[in-house]
Design a protein around this motif. Structure first.
Motif: not given
Length: 529
Positions: A40-44, A47-49
């Motif tokens: 959940g932290r990764w998707i926000t 750089d991922i966005i």
């Protein structure tokens, strides 16, 4: 900037999603929570966005011939696409429940897929097809499983023996038949070595840079399902890419028209049983369509509620405006039902050896694919409207969510196909209806509106007429969603859903039944934000 909404970044998208947290616990995957919080932290991450936007902004490009006229049949992708694919495969979105089956394995994977899809939906197509092909390979070609189940991604254009991990695609439909697979005319000619040579044309080949495909073609004894690698003996295997589809959504994923020019393939199952063989894969791709559509709904709610909490209009924040509150609460209510159904199906996949659960998967994927995917376009449009003019701009994700929203309703069998499939399952599999009845019965007394709706529907289920297929499917979807929420969600959520979807609610979002707990629903949309 004055009265502009800050970016929604560097958050814990799992913990903020109360319906997801509760669903994961309810359906048996509590053990997965630490990893889901990390995801959940990764998707926000900013750089991922940005990678999600880039993969969608720069769609794949076909390189059919080189400058000297030699066939290449290669598709190139933006680096952001490969970045997202690599992370997904290393996280096991294509394979984790098959590698380590057990309590909650499918539920944990479903939750992670739901989170991942919120970044960018298009690249999830090859993840889904690889995931869905595994049971077919387990039965007929276990020699392929090692690299298909590997937690590795290699997007280079080279033979499978030189790759650490492989992905799968499929090619079913043809220009003259579409969903009518029996109308396929591509031919499969048996060879002395036990293989077949496939000749013909496919109107849609999903993810044409996959390492192998499940392909339907007419064998001497009828339609068969064939495993067709993209490379064979060091060279390209007679799959000539003619053009890429110019799609309104799903832009980062390539979909191709392809000529089968003597492609080498191996029969999976029996000649004449091709649809039966591939339907197990199709059922699982439909399952992911449900999860992907629920993910689109969730991301739309996140954007709309986050905007409303920061934007002022007419002297008050939007989140405090009475009519806007009803719209946002209703959008969240839709996510509650969609996600609950998806996670319940995931548990049924985990428990598929339990009597009735396999039947529930067969019926439920058709019900959910029809209803959740069909609700998503209207949901995306309403959420986009909450942002006003910004919502329609391509540098806001809501515009992409809107373009993406109809795709899952069309892919893997459109609405009429799903509704008729529901009738087919009801007619041929008594265990499916019994399993669904078992889902409903414990809550009918506590929620009388559910009981009344079920009693009105039951007579239609004995010999359902084809022209009532959509009505029957819609009612079953709403009943089942309501029952799942009644058994596991807070009572205020369950009552709001049942009263609004089966009672006094209106036909557009924002017309909830009287007495719904708006504060509860809005708090669940972004818990603690």
């Amino acid at each position: 900037m004055d009265n502009q909404t800050p970016d929604f970044v560097d958050q814990d998208a799992f913990t903020l999603d109360q319906a997801l947290v509760e669903g994961v616990m309810r359906e048996g995957a509590a053990w997965a929570r630490p990893g889901l919080e990390q995801y959940g932290r990764w998707i926000t991450r900013p750089d991922i966005i940005a990678a999600g936007f880039a993969a969608n902004r720069w769609p794949p490009v076909l390189h059919g011939l080189d400058r000297q006229g030699r066939r290449q049949d290669r598709v190139s992708y933006h680096p952001a696409y490969h970045q997202l694919m690599r992370h997904a495969l290393e996280a096991g979105l294509h394979a984790a429940p098959w590698r380590e089956p057990g309590t909650g394995a499918q539920v944990a994977r479903a939750a992670r897929y739901y989170l991942h899809s919120q970044v960018e939906a298009g690249h999830c197509c090859p993840l889904t097809m690889t995931f869905a092909a595994v049971p077919v390979l387990q039965r007929y070609r276990p020699d392929w499983l090692g690299k298909v189940l590997a937690l590795a991604y290699d997007g280079d254009d080279k033979p499978p023996e030189r790759k650490p991990g492989l992905t799968l695609g499929m090619a079913m439909t043809e220009r003259q038949g579409g969903s009518d697979l029996r109308a396929n005319t591509s031919r499969a000619e048996p060879q002395r070595d036990g293989s077949y040579l496939l000749r013909g044309h496919k109107w849609f080949m999903s993810a044409p840079m996959s390492d192998a495909f499940l392909v339907l073609a007419q064998a001497p004894a009828g339609l068969g399902c064939f495993l067709v690698p993209r490379w064979w003996q060091g060279g390209r295997n007679g799959l000539e890419l003619q053009r890429l589809k110019d799609k309104m959504g799903n832009r980062s994923n390539a979909s191709a028209e392809v000529a089968l020019a003597g492609a080498k393939g191996w029969l999976l199952g029996e000649e004449g049983r091709g649809v039966h063989t591939i339907i197990e894969m199709v059922a699982l791709t439909r399952f992911d369509c449900i999860l992907g559509s629920a993910a689109g709904q969730r991301q739309a709610v996140v954007q709309a509620v986050h905007h409303a909490r920061h934007r002022k209009a007419f002297g008050e924040r939007l989140i405090r405006q009475p009519l806007m509150r009803r719209v946002l609460a209703d959008l969240q209510l839709e996510v509650e039902g969609s996600l609950a159904l998806g996670l319940r199906l995931a548990r049924a996949l985990d428990d598929s050896t339990v009597p009735g659960e396999a039947a529930l998967v067969r019926l439920g994927t058709a019900i959910g694919k029809y209803w959740v995917c069909k609700r998503t376009p209207q949901h995306a449009a309403e959420a986009m409207e909450c942002l006003g003019g910004n919502g329609a701009m391509e540098d806001f994700i809501t515009a992409r969510l809107y373009r993406e929203a109809p795709i899952n309703a069309i892919w893997e069998g459109s609405g009429n196909i799903q509704a008729l499939d529901v009738l087919r399952v009801l007619d041929s599999n008594p265990d499916a209806l019994a399993a669904l009845r078992g889902e409903l019965t414990p809550v009918l007394a506590a929620f009388p509106r559910l009981g009344r709706t079920w009693r009105a529907l039951e007579p239609l289920l004995k010999h359902p007429a084809p022209e009532l297929a959509r009505h029957v499917t819609e009612r079953l979807a709403l009943l089942w969603q309501g029952a799942i929420l009644a058994r596991g969600a807070p009572e205020g959520v369950a009552r709001a859903f049942i009263d609004s979807r089966l009672g006094e609610g209106g036909l557009t979002f924002g017309t909830l039944a009287p007495g719904c707990d708006l504060e509860l629903l809005l708090g669940r949309a972004l818990a603690g934000d």
